[in-house]
Design a protein around this motif. Structure first.
Motif, mmCIF file in Angstrom:
data_model
loop_
_atom_site.group_PDB
_atom_site.id
_atom_site.type_symbol
_atom_site.label_atom_id
_atom_site.label_comp_id
_atom_site.label_asym_id
_atom_site.label_seq_id
_atom_site.Cartn_x
_atom_site.Cartn_y
_atom_site.Cartn_z
ATOM 1 N N GLY A 130 -10.982 -2.897 -7.319
ATOM 2 C CA GLY A 130 -10.593 -2.251 -6.074
ATOM 3 C C GLY A 130 -9.451 -2.947 -5.346
ATOM 4 O O GLY A 130 -9.108 -2.581 -4.224
ATOM 5 N N GLY A 131 -8.833 -3.932 -5.979
ATOM 6 C CA GLY A 131 -7.746 -4.670 -5.339
ATOM 7 C C GLY A 131 -6.375 -4.111 -5.681
ATOM 8 O O GLY A 131 -6.256 -3.154 -6.448
ATOM 9 N N GLN A 132 -5.341 -4.736 -5.096
ATOM 10 C CA GLN A 132 -3.967 -4.283 -5.323
ATOM 11 C C GLN A 132 -3.130 -5.416 -5.898
ATOM 12 O O GLN A 132 -3.159 -6.538 -5.362
ATOM 13 N N ALA A 133 -2.364 -5.101 -6.950
ATOM 14 C CA ALA A 133 -1.483 -6.116 -7.530
ATOM 15 C C ALA A 133 -0.304 -5.455 -8.225
ATOM 16 O O ALA A 133 -0.405 -4.338 -8.710
ATOM 17 N N ASP A 193 9.922 -4.670 -2.261
ATOM 18 C CA ASP A 193 9.961 -3.237 -2.599
ATOM 19 C C ASP A 193 8.558 -2.643 -2.586
ATOM 20 O O ASP A 193 8.338 -1.526 -2.121
ATOM 21 N N ALA A 194 7.592 -3.400 -3.120
ATOM 22 C CA ALA A 194 6.229 -2.869 -3.250
ATOM 23 C C ALA A 194 5.497 -2.863 -1.917
ATOM 24 O O ALA A 194 4.785 -1.903 -1.598
ATOM 25 N N TYR A 195 5.655 -3.940 -1.146
ATOM 26 C CA TYR A 195 4.782 -4.109 0.024
ATOM 27 C C TYR A 195 5.527 -4.358 1.335
ATOM 28 O O TYR A 195 4.896 -4.472 2.391
ATOM 29 N N GLY A 196 6.873 -4.546 1.261
ATOM 30 C CA GLY A 196 7.668 -4.633 2.484
ATOM 31 C C GLY A 196 7.678 -5.978 3.184
ATOM 32 O O GLY A 196 8.313 -6.138 4.227
ATOM 33 N N ASP A 255 -6.155 -9.089 -0.130
ATOM 34 C CA ASP A 255 -4.714 -9.331 -0.095
ATOM 35 C C ASP A 255 -4.005 -8.578 -1.226
ATOM 36 O O ASP A 255 -4.632 -8.177 -2.209
ATOM 37 N N LYS A 256 -2.701 -8.405 -1.055
ATOM 38 C CA LYS A 256 -1.876 -7.725 -2.065
ATOM 39 C C LYS A 256 -1.142 -8.811 -2.854
ATOM 40 O O LYS A 256 -0.462 -9.658 -2.261
ATOM 41 N N ILE A 257 -1.284 -8.762 -4.168
ATOM 42 C CA ILE A 257 -0.820 -9.866 -4.994
ATOM 43 C C ILE A 257 0.377 -9.439 -5.839
ATOM 44 O O ILE A 257 0.370 -8.361 -6.439
#
Ligand code: NDP
Length: 247
Positions: free
Chosen positions: A52-55, A77-80, A29-31
């Motif tokens: 390897g994750g996204q935050a 803005d970052a992930y929509g 997941d994107k945090i």
């Protein structure tokens, strides 16, 4: 709901919020992390990216509704999109009412109660526009019983329970696929006790936590289970205690 979810977490700079962030980032997941201590947020983002994750993070004080709305905007803005909003920021400076520690009362009301409402205000319209979303609100076993020294903390956490139940009903009526979950943990290892301001209560509570508290990762595991339920099904209320905790 998307397979890889965008999850906004308030109070993500330590304890339960940090544990949820790391677990869900590892799950893909994107945090989006919100809290006041930037150094902590930066480090947690770096830890997630190293795995390897996204935050992303935004320094956020949940007592300021504009900052909470800016946290939602940061996620957009970052992930929509925002799939999950976790109202987790909180503090527990227990004291007796006779001691009239009014600053502590006000901080608990502002963070635990109003901060939760501000999170709802920031995310609910986005959820309706998307036709999907999930609120997870951190109550406490103190949402369910009150004890000497815990009046105001319990009052704020009872309020979280009340708000969550009204929100659940309103969302069920609205038919916008918005899920509402409230968690009521018992003693969990975190910085909650270290930040108590009444030294006698802090020492006594620290002793209790030393004997009984379980790791914050247990709550992260439960959140993971909650998120993985089919979207037509919601775990609305969950009480979780260390097996040996009496109250
Ligand atoms: P921590 O003290 O470790 O975490 C609390 C978080 O809240 C921190 O990230 C802190 O970040 C944040 N916070 C405090 N004030 C603000 C503010 N004004 N604006 C934004 N963030 C704020 O404790 P926990 O992880 O234990 O607490 C998380 C939640 O779990 C709380 O709501 C707590 O009441 C609840 N809970 C905890 C239990 C436990 O035994 N640990 C049991 C039951 C419920 P920063 O200081 O950087 O702003």
């Amino acid at each position: 709901m998307a397979d890889s979810k965008v999850i906004v977490i308030t109070g993500a700079s330590s304890g339960i919020g940090e544990a949820i962030a790391k677990k869900q980032a590892a799950a893909g997941d994107k945090i989006v992390l919100g809290a006041r201590r930037e150094e902590n947020l930066k480090q947690i983002k770096a830890d997630i990216e190293a795995g390897g994750g996204q935050a992303e993070y935004l320094v956020t004080d949940v007592t300021d509704v504009e900052q909470v709305k800016a946290l939602a905007q940061k996620a957009m803005d970052a992930y929509g999109r925002i799939d999950v909003w976790i109202n987790n920021a909180g503090l527990m400076p227990h004291s007796l009412l006779i001691d009239a520690r009014i600053d502590d009362w006000n901080r608990m009301i502002d963070v635990n109660l109003k901060g939760t409402l501000y999170g709802i205000a920031a995310a609910q319209h986005i959820f309706h526009d998307q036709n999907t979303g999930h609120f997870i609100n951190l109550g406490s076993v103190a949402s369910l019983y009150s004890h000497a020294g815990g009046a105001v903390y319990s009052a704020t956490k009872w309020a979280v329970k009340a708000i969550s139940e009204s929100l659940r009903e309103e969302e069920a009526q609205a038919g916008k696929n918005v899920r509402v979950t409230s968690l009521y943990p018992g003693a969990i290892e975190s910085e909650l006790v270290a930040n108590m301001t009444d030294s006698k209560r802090r020492e006594a509570t620290a002793e209790f936590y030393k004997n009984f508290a379980i790791p914050a990762e247990r709550i992260a595991q439960i959140v993971n289970d909650v998120l993985n339920m089919p979207t037509d099904t919601t775990l609305n209320e969950i009480v979780v205690r260390p097996t040996t905790q009496v109250q």
